[in-house]
Design an enzyme around this catalytic site. Structure first.
Site, PDB file in Angstrom:
ATOM      1  N   HIS A  83       5.471  -0.404  11.665  1.00 45.35           N
ATOM      2  CA  HIS A  83       5.700   0.135  10.705  1.00 45.35           C
ATOM      3  C   HIS A  83       3.764   0.657   9.767  1.00 45.35           C
ATOM      4  O   HIS A  83       3.853   1.328   9.088  1.00 45.35           O
ATOM      5  CB  HIS A  83       6.275  -1.084   9.996  1.00 45.35           C
TER       6      HIS A  83
ATOM      7  N   SER B 212       0.965  -1.676   0.397  1.00 46.40           N
ATOM      8  CA  SER B 212       0.037   0.185  -0.284  1.00 46.40           C
ATOM      9  C   SER B 212       1.145   1.014   0.298  1.00 46.40           C
ATOM     10  O   SER B 212       0.310   2.056  -0.787  1.00 46.40           O
ATOM     11  CB  SER B 212      -0.818   0.001   1.211  1.00 46.40           C
ATOM     12  N   LEU B 213       1.867   1.267   0.693  1.00 48.09           N
ATOM     13  CA  LEU B 213       3.040   2.408   0.333  1.00 48.09           C
ATOM     14  C   LEU B 213       3.132   2.730  -0.728  1.00 48.09           C
ATOM     15  O   LEU B 213       3.648   3.693  -0.986  1.00 48.09           O
ATOM     16  CB  LEU B 213       4.373   2.420   1.461  1.00 48.09           C
TER      17      LEU B 213
ATOM     18  N   ASN C 191      -9.952   6.397  -2.310  1.00 45.18           N
ATOM     19  CA  ASN C 191      -9.209   5.278  -1.153  1.00 45.18           C
ATOM     20  C   ASN C 191      -9.686   4.293  -0.445  1.00 45.18           C
ATOM     21  O   ASN C 191     -10.578   4.577   0.388  1.00 45.18           O
ATOM     22  CB  ASN C 191      -8.807   5.981  -0.040  1.00 45.18           C
TER      23      ASN C 191
END
Ligand SMILES: Nc1c(NC[C@H](O)[C@H](O)[C@H](O)CO)[nH]c(=O)[nH]c1=O
Ligand SMILES: CC(=O)[C@@H](O)COP(=O)(O)O
Length: 179
Positions: free
Chosen positions: A90, A58-59, A114
């Site tokens: 994290h 997802s990052l 989103n």
């Protein structure tokens, strides 16, 4: 209706073709399969062309959206992912920065919904990925479509939203990228 909302705006209609990118981090296969099925179902019902872009986590989703927006011709984006808290901080990095990245793109005029699920455990993730329960992926697809419709209603607004500066990307001769 998706999520906990009791308000259903329905699907917008478009007089001209719409092209959407689903940008997904298939981190948990069962979850991402459910998310994809729901988001694709919404886009198909809206009569919208779509294609799917996969990233590792997802990052990476905001960067993938930014790259696609700069280098391709999508009208909007559906971000799909699932972030489950582990034993370190994290989780907070992935959740907060993926959301921040998408929000900043939105403030630059990128129509992005989103649908990144952010939860404590797999049970919560399954409930939110299920199209017949909270259906967050379907909700993200609907959100993207409404933002696309808004951009078209305003005629593809070119000026900033007032408190953000359009970013002049290196190599952009026509000026900042906008939706
Ligand atoms: N733990 C989860 C991750 N972590 C990976 C990051 O998103 C990223 O790919 C990595 O840090 C390399 O930049 N991603 C998820 O989507 N879901 C998780 O639960
Ligand atoms: C969301 C994450 O990055 C998380 O799943 C990683 O697990 P941990 O915090 O135990 O390393």
């Amino acid at each position: 209706m998706a999520g906990h909302s009791d308000n259903d705006l329905g699907l917008p209609t478009f007089s001209d073709p719409v092209k959407v990118a689903i940008v997904i981090a298939p981190y948990y296969t069962k979850i991402s399969n459910a998310q994809l099925a729901s988001a694709r179902g919404v886009l198909d019902r809206a009569g919208v062309q779509h294609e799917t872009i996969e990233v590792p986590g997802s990052l990476e989703i905001p960067a993938a959206v930014a790259l696609a927006h700069r280098m391709s011709n999508f009208d909007g984006y559906v971000a799909l992912g699932c972030v489950i808290r582990g034993r370190t901080s994290h989780y907070d990095v992935v959740v907060n920065e993926s959301a921040r990245g998408l929000m900043l793109l939105g403030l630059q005029g990128v129509a992005a919904g989103n649908g990144i699920i952010t939860v404590e455990n797999m049970e919560q993730a399954e409930e939110r990925a299920d199209a017949d329960r909270l259906d967050t992926a379907g909700g993200a697809a609907v959100a993207a479509l409404h933002l696309i419709a808004l951009a078209r209603r305003f005629g593809g607004a070119k000026k900033g939203v007032g408190f953000t500066q359009d970013i002049q990307l290196a190599g952009d001769s026509e000026g900042p990228t906008t939706a």
